[in-house]
Design an enzyme around this catalytic site. Structure first.
Site, PDB file in Angstrom:
ATOM      1  N   LYS A 258       0.808  -1.202   0.000  1.00 23.94           N
ATOM      2  CA  LYS A 258       0.000   0.000   0.000  1.00 23.94           C
ATOM      3  C   LYS A 258       0.853   1.269   0.000  1.00 23.94           C
ATOM      4  CE  LYS A 258      -1.305   0.934   3.948  1.00 23.94           C
ATOM      5  NZ  LYS A 258      -1.789   1.508   5.202  1.00 23.94           N
ATOM      6  N   THR A 259       1.872   1.263   0.847  1.00 26.55           N
ATOM      7  CA  THR A 259       2.713   2.449   0.957  1.00 26.55           C
ATOM      8  C   THR A 259       3.439   2.728  -0.360  1.00 26.55           C
ATOM      9  OG1 THR A 259       3.031   1.829   3.248  1.00 26.55           O
ATOM     10  CG2 THR A 259       4.422   3.580   2.403  1.00 26.55           C
TER      11      THR A 259
ATOM     12  N   ASP B  90      -4.540   8.093   3.436  1.00 25.45           N
ATOM     13  CA  ASP B  90      -4.126   6.746   3.838  1.00 25.45           C
ATOM     14  C   ASP B  90      -4.983   6.288   5.018  1.00 25.45           C
ATOM     15  OD1 ASP B  90      -2.731   4.426   3.964  1.00 25.45           O
ATOM     16  OD2 ASP B  90      -0.916   5.286   4.853  1.00 25.45           O
ATOM     17  N   GLU B  91      -5.069   4.993   5.229  1.00 25.98           N
ATOM     18  CA  GLU B  91      -5.822   4.422   6.357  1.00 25.98           C
ATOM     19  C   GLU B  91      -7.242   5.007   6.415  1.00 25.98           C
ATOM     20  OE1 GLU B  91      -4.477   2.000   7.762  1.00 25.98           O
ATOM     21  OE2 GLU B  91      -2.316   2.304   8.015  1.00 25.98           O
TER      22      GLU B  91
ATOM     23  N   GLN C 137      -8.670  -3.850   8.690  1.00 24.00           N
ATOM     24  CA  GLN C 137      -7.724  -3.312   9.662  1.00 24.00           C
ATOM     25  C   GLN C 137      -8.262  -2.068  10.362  1.00 24.00           C
ATOM     26  OE1 GLN C 137      -3.446  -3.436   8.537  1.00 24.00           O
ATOM     27  NE2 GLN C 137      -4.209  -4.154   6.564  1.00 24.00           N
TER      28      GLN C 137
ATOM     29  N   ARG D 160       1.411  -8.520  11.105  1.00 22.97           N
ATOM     30  CA  ARG D 160       2.669  -7.778  11.249  1.00 22.97           C
ATOM     31  C   ARG D 160       3.855  -8.694  10.968  1.00 22.97           C
ATOM     32  NH1 ARG D 160       1.057  -3.948   9.652  1.00 22.97           N
ATOM     33  NH2 ARG D 160      -0.850  -5.155   9.475  1.00 22.97           N
TER      34      ARG D 160
END
Length: 761
Positions: A38-39, A230-231, A261, A618
Site C-alpha cells: 500500500k505504501t 491513507d488508512e 484493519q 505484522r
DNA sequence: CTTGCAATGACTGAT
DNA sequence: TCATTGCAAG
C-alpha cells in the site's frame, strides 16, 4: 542507498498496483490487504503525479502518523528530488489542519498562537468544571464525559447542537447523566476563553472554517487539486467531511485502506466511510491489492481464517506467493512473569538460530500495562528493547511543567498551563486563591489571566498577601512574553527554565527519579537548541514556532538512532503499518484480548478480531502466540483462559509448544518442550464458566420487542443488551419510563419510547 | 498553605 | 501494583 531517480520506478509494481498508480484522475479507492504494498502505491502515485507535471504544491497527502509522512516524503524525494518533494503537504489530519487553522484562526475568534490541549489538559479542565457545577465526579467521571464530548465533536455536534438534540438528551437522561450538556457547554466556553483547541477541535474547527468562510474553502479546494488519504478506514465523520469538501471541485481523491484493519472506532472512526465511497463518488474506480508480499503462507492463511469470522467486511482474498513457512506457535505459560521469561528465551533462541537482529523482533500486547513482565525478563538477559507508546517524552510531568511556562508565554489565557505552574515551583499561591480566580473569571466572563493581570479592573476577595504573590508571578510571565519574538527559542527556553525555578527545583532533588527528571529537562533544552540551529539561514527559530505542534508529537516522531537495534515492545494499535520478521502476540486471554470491555456487542468483538488480524499480519516469517493461565491484575492473581481467537485460527496452521512445569528444575534448555498437534492433552480448556453476556452470534439476546403500553411492575422482560430483568418501577400515565432490575447490571432507567423490551410473561 | 499518611480506585486503544 | 485523592496536623 538505491538511486531511484535512475530507475524506472513503475517497473517494480504489479499490474493492480500499477493501475492504481496510473489512475490519477477522478475518485479512486484502493482496498489494500495487509502487506500488499500500500505504501509503495501511495508513494509512487505521488511521484508519478509530479513526474507528469503536477505541482507538488497542489498535492495533499493525509497519513496516519507523522512518521509515516516523513518516511514517505523521503522516498518520494529519492525518486523525484527532495526540493520538489518538500512542497507536498503531508502529515496527519491533526497536524496538517492545525497549521491551516493557525493561518486563519482570527476568523474563528482564536489567537494564532492558540494552544492545543492534549487529553490530559482536557480531562483536567473537565474535572474542574464538574466540580464547579457541584456535580458528583463518580457519576460524571471526567474520562467518560471526555469520551462523550469527543464523539459529539467527531460527529460535528457543538454544545448547542448537543443540547438541542432530543435523542442525545434522552440518552443522557436514561443513563442518569442529564447534565452532560451543561458540562459540554461550559467546556466549550472555557476552551474558547483560554484560546485553546483540543484534539477534536482541530478537525471540528476546520469544518467550521471551511463551512463559514467560502473564500478559505475556495482557496484550499484549488490548492489541493490532488488529495490522497491513507488508512481511510480509520477516519471519522469530521475527517470524512473535510476531505469531501476539499475534493469537491477537482474530485481527484484517492483513498487507501483496508476494512479488515479498522481498529479505531473508539476514536470515532467509521468503517462506513469506506463502504459509502461509492455513494459519494458514483463514477469511482476501485483497485484491490490482494497479493501479500510480507508474510509466509501459514501466516497469511491463518490470518484469513480468523478474519473470515467477521460478518461486516468487503470481500477480498489475500494470498501470497511466499514460502509456506513455519506454523504459528502457541505457547501456554502459568503466569504473566513466566510468559515474559518464555518469550524472552524464545527470542534469544531464534536470534541465535536465525542470525537475526534485535530489531527483527516485536512483542505486541493489547494493553500498555502488560509490558512490565517482558521488560523485566529482557533486562535480566541483557537484550536491548524499546517501548513505544505509554508515557511519551512530552507527557512526562517535568516536561509538561516547563512547556506550560512556554505555553503561557505564547498564550497567557491558557488556563490549563496556568493551573499547572501558578504554584509550581511552590510560591505560596494555594488552591483557595486559585479557586477565587476561577470564580471571578466566570463572574466577569473573562479569562483567568485577565483576572490576575488586571486586578484593578476585576477585583476579587483574594487576601492581599496572596495577591502580591500572584502579581509577582504575572510579572514573571509578562517578562517572558515580551521576549517571545525577540530572542531565539533556545535562549528563551533557557531563561525560562532558570528564572521560573524549575531547573533549581529538579537539581536539588538528588533521588534517582529527580536526577532523571533533571536530565529530561536538559534533553528538552537540547532538542530546542537543535531546533534553533536547523531553521534556514537568516531566520530565527522562535519558541512559539517550536511550540506549534508539540502537543501532537508522539514517541514515534522523535525516534533516535540509538534505538536502532532493539526489540520493539508496543500495543497492537501502535504496531499498525509496521512489520517484523518475528512477532510475539502475548496475553491471548479471554477478558484481556478480546478485552472485557468489548464483549457486549458483535461490532465491538469484531473490532477486537480485526485487531488480532492486524497483530498476526505484522509478522513476516514467524508469529508466536502466548497466553498465561494466571496473571496479576490490580495486585492480585486472577486466573485466565485462552482467547477464543486462538481457536479461531484454522488448526492446520498451528503448532502447540507448551513449556513443562512441575518439580522440574530445568525445563529443557529454552524452558520449552515441544509437542506436535496430535497431543492427547486438550489444546484448550473448555470455557463453560465464561460469562455469556453476549456471544458472537447475536441471537443470544435477540428479542422481539413487545408493545409496552400495558407494561406492569413485576413483569419479567428481556433487553437486547442487558438480558433478562424485572420491572420494579414505572413513571407516568401511560407509562413513559421504567426502572428495570437486571441481575447482570443492576437497576436501569429505561425510556419506553426508545428501549426495546420483550415482555416474557 | 503545606506536608504526610491512609484510603481509594484504575487497565483498553491514541491524534 | 501504582498513582491520585482526602484528611488531619503543623
Amino acid at each position: 542507498m538505491i538511486n531511484f531517480a535512475d530507475m524506472d520506478y513503475l517497473s517494480t509494481l504489479n499490474a493492480e498496483q500499477l493501475a492504481a498508480v496510473k489512475n490519477t484522475e477522478g475518485p479512486t479507492m484502493v482496498i489494500a490487504g495487509a502487506g500488499s504494498g500500500k505504501t509503495r502505491v501511495l508513494t509512487y502515485r505521488i511521484a508519478h503525479l509530479i513526474r507528469n507535471g503536477i505541482d507538488a504544491f497542489n498535492i495533499l497527502a493525509l497519513t496516519f502518523t507523522n512518521k509515516a509522512a516523513r518516511e514517505m516524503k523521503n522516498r518520494i524525494g529519492q525518486i523525484i528530488g527532495d526540493s520538489e518533494a518538500k512542497n507536498v503537504t503531508m502529515g496527519t489530519f491533526h497536524s496538517v489542519f492545525a497549521r491551516i487553522l493557525r493561518n486563519h484562526s482570527q476568523k474563528l475568534g482564536y489567537p494564532s498562537n492558540f494552544t492545543i490541549y492534549d487529553t490530559q489538559d482536557s480531562k483536567s479542565l473537565l474535572k474542574a468544571i464538574i466540580k464547579e457545577l457541584n456535580l458528583d465526579d463518580k457519576t460524571y467521571k471526567p474520562a467518560l464525559v471526555y469520551g462523550r464530548i469527543s464523539s459529539a465533536k467527531n460527529n460535528l455536534i457543538s454544545a448547542a447542537g448537543y443540547e438541542a438534540n432530543t435523542d442525545i438528551i434522552a440518552e443522557d437522561r436514561m443513563s442518569a447523566k442529564p447534565r452532560l450538556f451543561e458540562i459540554y457547554k461550559a467546556y466549550e466556553k472555557r476552551c474558547f476563553m483560554a484560546g485553546a483547541m483540543d484534539f477534536d477541535d482541530l478537525l471540528f474547527k476546520t469544518n467550521v472554517l471551511l463551512r463559514d468562510h467560502p473564500d478559505v474553502l475556495h482557496y484550499y479546494q484549488h490548492k489541493f487539486k490532488y488529495i490522497l488519504v491513507d488508512e481511510y478506514q480509520d477516519t471519522n465523520y469530521s475527517q470524512y467531511l473535510i476531505v469531501k469538501k476539499l475534493a469537491a471541485v477537482y474530485m481527484n481523491l484517492c483513498v487507501v485502506g483496508d476494512d479488515a484493519q479498522s481498529i479505531y472506532s473508539f476514536r470515532g472512526a467509521n468503517i462506513e466511510n469506506i463502504l459509502n465511497f461509492k455513494n459519494d463518488y458514483p463514477d469511482y474506480k476501485v483497485f484491490k491489492l490482494e497479493q501479500n508480499y510480507r508474510s509466509t503462507k501459514n501466516i497469511v492463511e491463518a490470518a484469513n481464517s480468523v478474519i473470515a469470522k467477521n460478518k461486516d467486511q468487503i470481500q477480498k482474498t489475500v494470498w501470497t506467493d511466499n514460502v509456506e513457512g513455519n506454523r504459528i506457535k502457541v505457547v501456554r505459560t502459568l503466569t504473566d512473569n513466566e510468559e515474559g521469561k518464555v518469550v524472552t528465551n524464545l527470542i534469544y533462541e531464534t536470534k541465535q538460530n536465525e542470525q537475526a537482529n534485535n530489531s527483527d523482533f516485536a512483542i505486541l500486547y493489547r494493553t500498555n500495562a502488560q509490558s512490565r513482565s517482558f521488560e523485566e525478563a529482557l533486562r535480566k538477559i541483557n537484550l536491548p528493547y524499546k517501548i513505544y507508546g505509554g508515557l511519551s517524552f512530552y507527557q512526562r510531568k517535568e516536561i509538561k511543567d516547563l512547556i506550560a511556562y512556554f505555553r503561557l508565554a505564547a498564550n497567557p489565557n491558557d488556563e490549563e498551563a496556568l493551573k499547572r505552574v501558578i504554584n509550581y515551583p511552590k510560591r505560596g499561591i494555594g488552591e483557595s486563591s486559585f479557586e477565587k480566580v476561577i470564580i471571578a473569571a466566570n463572574h466577569y466572563a473573562v479569562s483567568l489571566w485577565d483576572v490576575i493581570s488586571k486586578p484593578g479592573e476585576y477585583p476579587t476577595d483574594i487576601p492581599s498577601g496572596a495577591m502580591n504573590k500572584i502579581s509577582a508571578f504575572v510579572t514573571t510571565i509578562e517578562s517572558y512574553q515580551v521576549q517571545l519574538n525577540k530572542i531565539d527559542a533556545f535562549e528563551l527556553a533557557q531563561t525560562i527554565s532558570k528564572s521560573s525555578g524549575i531547573l533549581k527545583e529538579l537539581y536539588d532533588d538528588k533521588s534517582p527519579e529527580g536526577v532523571s527528571r533533571y536530565e529530561n529537562i536538559q534533553a528538552l533544552l537540547a532538542g530546542i537548541k537543535e531546533f534553533t540551529e536547523n531553521v534556514g539561514e537568516n531566520e530565527v527559530g522562535y519558541l512559539s514556532d517550536f511550540m506549534i505542534d508539540v502537543a501532537l508529537l508522539t514517541d514515534a516522531d522523535n525516534e533516535k538512532d540509538e534505538n536502532k537495534d532493539k526489540i520493539s515492545l508496543m500495543t497492537i494499535h501502535a504496531s499498525k503499518g509496521l512489520e517484523f520478521p518475528f512477532v510475539y502476540v502475548v496475553g491471548l486471554e479471554e477478558n484481556l484480548f478480546p478485552s472485557q470491555m468489548a464483549l457486549h456487542s458483535r461490532p465491538e468483538l469484531e473490532e477486537e478480531r480485526r485487531l488480532f488480524y492486524v497483530a498476526l499480519t505484522r509478522a513476516e516469517k514467524q508469529a508466536t502466540l502466548t497466553y498465561a493461565t494466571s496473571r496479576y491484575r490490580y495486585g492480585n492473581v486472577i486466573t485466565s483462559e485462552p482467547s477464543r481467537f486462538i481457536e479461531e485460527i484454522d488448526e492446520m496452521h498451528l503448532e502447540v509448544a507448551n513449556p513443562t512445569r512441575g518439580s522440574g528444575v530445568s525445563l529443557n534448555q529454552y524452558g520449552l518442550e515441544r509437542r506436535i498437534n496430535k497431543t492427547k492433552e486438550p489444546l484448550f480448556t473448555t470455557r463453560k464458566n465464561l460469562k455469556k453476556i453476549v456471544t458472537e452470534n447475536d441471537e443470544v439476546n435477540e428479542i422481539t420487542p413487545s408493545d409496552l403500553t400495558d407494561i406492569k411492575v413485576g413483569y419479567n422482560v428481556k433487553h437486547e443488551r442487558y438480558g433478562k430483568g424485572k420491572v420494579v418501577g414505572l413513571e407516568g400515565t401511560p407509562p413513559m419510563k421504567a426502572t428495570v432490575f437486571f441481575p447482570q447490571v443492576g437497576n436501569k432507567q429505561l425510556l419506553l419510547k426508545f428501549a426495546k423490551l420483550e415482555i416474557l410473561d
